[in-house]
Design an enzyme around this catalytic site. Sequence first.
Site, PDB file in Angstrom:
ATOM      1  N   LYS A 117      36.893 -26.675 -15.461  1.00  0.00           N
ATOM      2  CA  LYS A 117      37.396 -27.895 -16.101  1.00  0.00           C
ATOM      3  C   LYS A 117      38.695 -28.353 -15.419  1.00  0.00           C
ATOM      4  CE  LYS A 117      39.851 -28.166 -19.717  1.00  0.00           C
ATOM      5  NZ  LYS A 117      40.508 -28.023 -20.991  1.00  0.00           N
ATOM      6  N   ASP A 135      35.515 -31.017 -21.303  1.00  0.00           N
ATOM      7  CA  ASP A 135      36.323 -30.357 -22.322  1.00  0.00           C
ATOM      8  C   ASP A 135      35.646 -30.578 -23.672  1.00  0.00           C
ATOM      9  OD1 ASP A 135      36.770 -32.947 -23.002  1.00  0.00           O
ATOM     10  OD2 ASP A 135      38.948 -32.821 -23.002  1.00  0.00           O
TER      11      ASP A 135
END
Length: 234
Positions: A117, A135
């Site tokens: 991420k 996310d």
Amino acid sequence: MSDIVATLKILKKSFPNPGAMELGSPYQNLVAVMFSARTRDEQVLKLLPGFWKAFPSVEVLSKATTLQIEARINTIGMYKQKAKNLKKMAGDVVSKFDGKIPSTMEELVSLAGVGRKTASVVLVCSFDKTAIAVDTHVFRVTNRLGWIKSKTVEDAERKLLEKVPAKHHQTVNRVFVKLGRYICIRSPRCWACPVREMCAFKKKNLVPPKNANEILEDIEKREKNLEILRENAT
Ligand code: SF4
């Protein structure tokens, strides 16, 4: 696919500001995203000016002690772990990458405290590469919209990379983090959602509450405040 592109275009107009951690140099961008794990963006942005003063480059950071780093970031969650990771990350960037933040997914995730991420945000924001940072907001909203059916972020990332045309990858995180933070929250505010007509979510909440105006004003205020903090954070 046309729905996906149309949805992203509408959201880009509704949320034109960059992501809160889209900051200056790759070093600043990477550190900011590492700080933001389980921490409110506002808290991260507030401590950054002092942090850059103390550690203006990855070289300086690599020479700091973990305690010195901790002292600068102890207002955010998991600061001890983050300080440890920062120290290790900076040391590795200096020794393995000649002091330059690397620009590939493989190299970035080899650094301490950097997962896919974080790496994806850096690839998009600092190196203009295509990637999708999934996310909690991106995961929830894209599942609700019906773009994907995923139970894990890894699966969601893979499916989104397949489904969303590459030239729109960079937009996904930017707009869904904001939609997820302000509108598509746990109990969604579908009444205020600019893409409700394109959304597959079955239990839409379409009735505005009595304080709808207050909520919308508050969203606008939060977004403005975030943008001011972001501009002052480099
Ligand atoms: S319509 Fe509702 S569920 Fe769908 S994306 Fe918008 S806020 Fe989320």
